[in-house]
Design an enzyme around this catalytic site. Structure first.
Site, mmCIF file in Angstrom:
data_model
loop_
_atom_site.group_PDB
_atom_site.id
_atom_site.type_symbol
_atom_site.label_atom_id
_atom_site.label_comp_id
_atom_site.label_asym_id
_atom_site.label_seq_id
_atom_site.Cartn_x
_atom_site.Cartn_y
_atom_site.Cartn_z
ATOM 1 N N ARG A 1 0.790 -1.155 0.047
ATOM 2 C CA ARG A 1 0.121 0.016 -0.039
ATOM 3 C C ARG A 1 0.590 1.350 -0.024
ATOM 4 N NH1 ARG A 1 -1.697 0.673 4.494
ATOM 5 N NH2 ARG A 1 -1.230 -1.019 5.637
ATOM 6 N N HIS B 1 -10.386 -2.367 11.720
ATOM 7 C CA HIS B 1 -9.270 -3.090 11.272
ATOM 8 C C HIS B 1 -9.059 -4.350 12.045
ATOM 9 C CE1 HIS B 1 -4.851 -3.335 9.330
ATOM 10 N NE2 HIS B 1 -5.560 -4.328 8.886
ATOM 11 N N ARG C 1 1.924 -12.082 -0.769
ATOM 12 C CA ARG C 1 0.519 -12.586 -0.239
ATOM 13 C C ARG C 1 0.295 -13.532 -0.880
ATOM 14 N NH1 ARG C 1 -1.572 -9.029 4.207
ATOM 15 N NH2 ARG C 1 0.170 -7.421 4.302
HETATM 16 P P1 GTP Z 1 -2.195 -7.629 7.353
HETATM 17 O O1 GTP Z 1 -2.655 -8.871 6.387
HETATM 18 O O2 GTP Z 1 -1.071 -6.941 6.599
HETATM 19 O O3 GTP Z 1 -3.259 -6.687 7.917
HETATM 20 O O4 GTP Z 1 -1.192 -8.480 8.452
HETATM 21 P P2 GTP Z 1 -1.807 -9.398 9.993
HETATM 22 O O5 GTP Z 1 -2.023 -8.288 10.934
HETATM 23 O O6 GTP Z 1 -3.013 -10.443 9.649
HETATM 24 O O7 GTP Z 1 -0.364 -10.183 10.242
HETATM 25 P P3 GTP Z 1 -0.111 -11.727 10.035
HETATM 26 O O8 GTP Z 1 -0.951 -12.521 11.165
HETATM 27 O O9 GTP Z 1 0.045 -11.960 8.690
HETATM 28 O O10 GTP Z 1 1.372 -11.601 10.539
HETATM 29 C C1 GTP Z 1 2.537 -10.980 10.112
HETATM 30 C C2 GTP Z 1 3.719 -11.183 10.657
HETATM 31 O O11 GTP Z 1 3.686 -11.527 12.200
HETATM 32 C C3 GTP Z 1 4.063 -12.748 10.148
HETATM 33 O O12 GTP Z 1 5.532 -12.766 9.845
HETATM 34 C C4 GTP Z 1 4.039 -13.610 11.564
HETATM 35 O O13 GTP Z 1 4.715 -14.622 11.617
HETATM 36 C C5 GTP Z 1 4.436 -12.796 12.745
HETATM 37 N N1 GTP Z 1 3.435 -13.190 13.933
HETATM 38 C C6 GTP Z 1 2.245 -13.323 13.849
HETATM 39 N N2 GTP Z 1 1.772 -13.898 15.194
HETATM 40 C C7 GTP Z 1 2.958 -13.599 15.929
HETATM 41 C C8 GTP Z 1 3.199 -14.052 17.249
HETATM 42 O O14 GTP Z 1 2.285 -14.103 17.971
HETATM 43 N N3 GTP Z 1 4.461 -13.778 17.564
HETATM 44 C C9 GTP Z 1 5.790 -13.338 16.830
HETATM 45 N N4 GTP Z 1 6.791 -12.944 17.333
HETATM 46 N N5 GTP Z 1 5.259 -13.057 15.468
HETATM 47 C C10 GTP Z 1 4.120 -13.205 15.067
HETATM 48 C C1 SPV Z 2 -2.942 -4.542 5.454
HETATM 49 O O1 SPV Z 2 -1.857 -3.776 4.868
HETATM 50 O O2 SPV Z 2 -3.312 -4.310 6.382
HETATM 51 C C2 SPV Z 2 -3.300 -5.611 4.530
HETATM 52 C C3 SPV Z 2 -2.975 -5.806 3.126
HETATM 53 O O3 SPV Z 2 -4.332 -6.434 5.061
HETATM 54 S S1 SPV Z 2 -3.582 -4.655 2.053
HETATM 55 O O4 SPV Z 2 -4.858 -5.340 1.299
HETATM 56 O O5 SPV Z 2 -2.621 -4.413 0.870
HETATM 57 O O6 SPV Z 2 -4.017 -3.573 2.626
HETATM 58 MN MN MN Z 3 -4.761 -5.690 7.267
#
Ligand code: GTP
Ligand code: SPV
Ligand code: MN
Length: 583
Positions: free
Chosen positions: A69, A226, A368
């Site tokens: 983004r 979010h 992704r």
């Molecule tokens: P968006 O799709 O961008 O909104 O991200 P999200 O909030 O869904 O994050 P996601 O669950 O994909 O995790 C992003 C990163 O954080 C990954 O590399 C995970 O491995 C790491 N991560 C998630 N949960 C944990 C946790 O409990 N501990 C640690 N150390 N890392 C974590």
């Molecule tokens: C984020 O950045 O919070 C996402 C990925 O979930 S995007 O759809 O690119 O915003």
């Molecule tokens: Mn997100």
């Protein structure tokens, strides 16, 4: 496909602007989807992956300059700058339309324009909103077919007179200098140009379901956040629901699909949503209910493994689009943090030959997967419930190396709003710009709030008054670090230990320690059975250190100063209390 005059009139207007050679309506059928997949493969826009190992899976590379983004090129065009507030980029709507019309003019000449009607929310739900996205990218169409309920069903939903969000996207030549992601909340309109990446172009997601929806929620008395939504089933078979707001790439998808640690027998976690929640008060029982407006997951690939997030991995085994990951020679995918060791030979996200001795990453850090939610082994039976699920707790959190403890509870709703409003987190690769810098990100909505954030805080406070049975509010931090920079908390599945304490607090089953920032767990109330973690580390995780908090309060005040007299009195009162507690 529709007799809705508003749709047809708008479509004619947009056609006159972008001048496509053809117009194709997306009907939501498998036949049309399959034909579009073939066409995208033939043109090179998508690559067919190994259909034996990954049936229905495809691959796409975006331009090197178009991988996240772009917050500095994202605009909220309200009639006055004041309405967009100090945290959003703003342009005068009339001037902005003029400028963008020049970019869109003839942008689809000789090309096909796809018309994607889509619903955010399930069919017939009182929470749902309809959008129509016009785009010249098959990649966008195929992603929208996974991320939203798209096709004839959306046109049926609005009928002959219903309203919809008008979304226009043209890929153009993905020129970063002329890239604009623009929202006109008062017109219920989104225009995006010169990008072909995720949140910039899948306009149902961040643009509609957060920026436009947050504005509509403010006007209509509901909330767009979010947040992930999950259900926790205890050994007695009772399911309780929570939502959690963490900034991008801070663990929402992971928490939403959590697998309980082996010692917590009889517990199950059910996924309702992994990124966005729409919340409304149910007058029948006075509780806050949430739906996931999306239909799929647009998840971060790197770090996804059967150890960290097995359910996400399984979700990506069929009918999934991979963007900017690494492709192995057998037509399967790989990324840093994958179960398999690095491939001896592969093609990286830049379409270059990759071998393990290379210093560059094989997959982009913000690469992704786009996977259907229905693929998820732990998808909740309630995930399409048109009335949503009742929420017991709201959790805020972010990446904080030192300041925030593992978990704490707000004293009441207004204090909880303050806790959300003062959230901060280290930046990640999900947005273009520096990574690892602490920035304030209220409710994880800084990049996604479609109006003045001072008004947004006020809306949260007003909503609290309208919820007879308010969820309790908490803050978590899975990312606290020790002196060597190591994570102190194991995270992932073990986060259920913290969620369990949270639910016990909601039920009034456990006591807590009162601290200047709120209620912290008594060490003995956290179920740490089977965890190899020392007493000292737990003490550190649960410590609230004055020197860090005094510094943080200074940062909070500096941030709030931007809001001037739009900062609600309730927030100022909470700030005064916090300062007094540390005096
Ligand atoms: P968006 O799709 O961008 O909104 O991200 P999200 O909030 O869904 O994050 P996601 O669950 O994909 O995790 C992003 C990163 O954080 C990954 O590399 C995970 O491995 C790491 N991560 C998630 N949960 C944990 C946790 O409990 N501990 C640690 N150390 N890392 C974590
Ligand atoms: C984020 O950045 O919070 C996402 C990925 O979930 S995007 O759809 O690119 O915003
Ligand atoms: Mn997100």
């Amino acid at each position: 496909m529709t007799n809705n005059k508003k749709v047809l009139t708008w479509l004619e207007e947009m056609k006159a602007l972008v001048k496509p050679a053809n117009v194709v309506w997306i009907d939501g059928s498998d036949e049309q989807r399959d034909a579009l997949r073939k066409e995208a493969v033939a043109s090179g826009e998508m690559i067919e992956l190994n259909q034996e190992k990954l049936p229905g899976c495809y691959y796409h590379r975006t331009a090197e300059n178009d991988v996240a983004r772009v917050e500095d090129r994202t605009f909220i065009c309200t009639p006055t700058e004041e309405e967009a507030g100090p945290t959003n980029n703003w342009m005068d709507p009339a001037k902005c339309y003029d400028m963008l019309k020049k970019l869109f003019d003839g942008s689809m000449q000789g090309r096909t324009m796809y018309v994607i009607p889509f619903i955010m929310g399930s069919k017939g739900s009182p929470f749902s909103k309809v959008g129509i996205e016009l785009t010249d990218s098959i990649y966008v169409v195929l992603n929208m077919l996974i991320m939203t309920r798209a096709g004839q069903c959306a046109l049926d939903e609005i009928g002959e007179n219903g309203d919809f969000t008008k979304c226009l996207h043209a890929k153009k030549d993905v020129d970063p200098e002329n890239r604009y992601i623009v929202h006109f909340p008062q017109d219920n309109t989104i225009w995006s140009v010169n990008s072909a990446y995720g949140g910039n172009v899948l306009l149902g997601k961040k643009c509609l379901a957060l920026r436009i929806a947050s504005y509509l929620g403010w006007k209509e008395g509901w909330m767009a956040e979010h947040m992930l939504i999950l259900g926790i089933e205890n050994p007695q078979g009772e399911v309780r629901y929570i939502t959690a707001a963490f900034p991008s790439a801070c663990g929402k998808t992971n928490l939403a699909m959590l697998i309980p640690p082996a010692t917590m027998k009889g517990y199950k976690v059910w996924t309702v949503g992994d990124d966005i929640a729409w919340l409304r008060v149910n007058p029948a029982d006075g509780k806050l209910y949430a739906i996931n407006p999306e239909f799929g997951f647009f998840g971060v690939a790197p770090g996804t493994s059967s150890k960290s997030n097995k359910n996400a991995l399984i979700s990506t085994q069929k009918n999934t689009i991979f963007t900017n990951v690494c492709v192995r020679d057998d037509g399967t995918v790989w990324w840093e943090g994958h179960d398999d060791p690095a491939p001896q030979h592969a093609t990286d996200w830049l379409d270059k030959e990759w071998t393990p001795d290379k210093e560059t990453k094989a997959a982009h850090p913000n690469s992704r997967f786009t996977a259907p939610a229905a693929n998820c082994p732990c998808i909740s039976s309630e995930w399409e419930n048109p009335n949503g699920v009742p929420i017991s707790a709201i959790i805020f959190g972010g990446r904080r190396a030192k300041t925030a403890p593992l978990v704490y509870q707000a004293r009441d709703w207004n204090h909880g709003v303050f806790v959300g409003a003062t959230m901060a987190s280290e930046t990640t690769a999900a947005a273009a710009g520096a990574v690892g810098v602490v920035r304030r990100d209220p409710m994880a909505m800084l990049p996604f709030c479609g109006y003045h954030m001072g008004e947004y805080f006020k809306h949260w406070i007003e909503m609290g008054k309208k919820i007879p049975h308010q969820p309790k509010i908490f803050h978590v931090n899975w990312f606290r670090r020790g002196d060597q920079g190591e994570f102190l908390w194991p995270g992932f599945g073990d986060n259920l230990r913290v969620l369990n304490w949270i639910l016990e607090r909601c039920d009034g089953k456990v006591d807590a320690v009162e601290t200047p920032i709120g209620y912290l767990p008594k060490k003995e109330d956290l179920d740490l059975s089977g965890l190899d973690i020392s007493d000292e580390v737990i003490d550190e995780l649960l410590s609230v250190k004055k020197e860090y908090w005094v510094e943080d309060i200074a940062g909070q005040k500096e941030f709030f100063a931007k809001f001037g007299d739009k900062l609600p009195q309730e927030i100022k009162d909470e700030m005064a209390k916090l300062e007094k507690n540390f005096a």
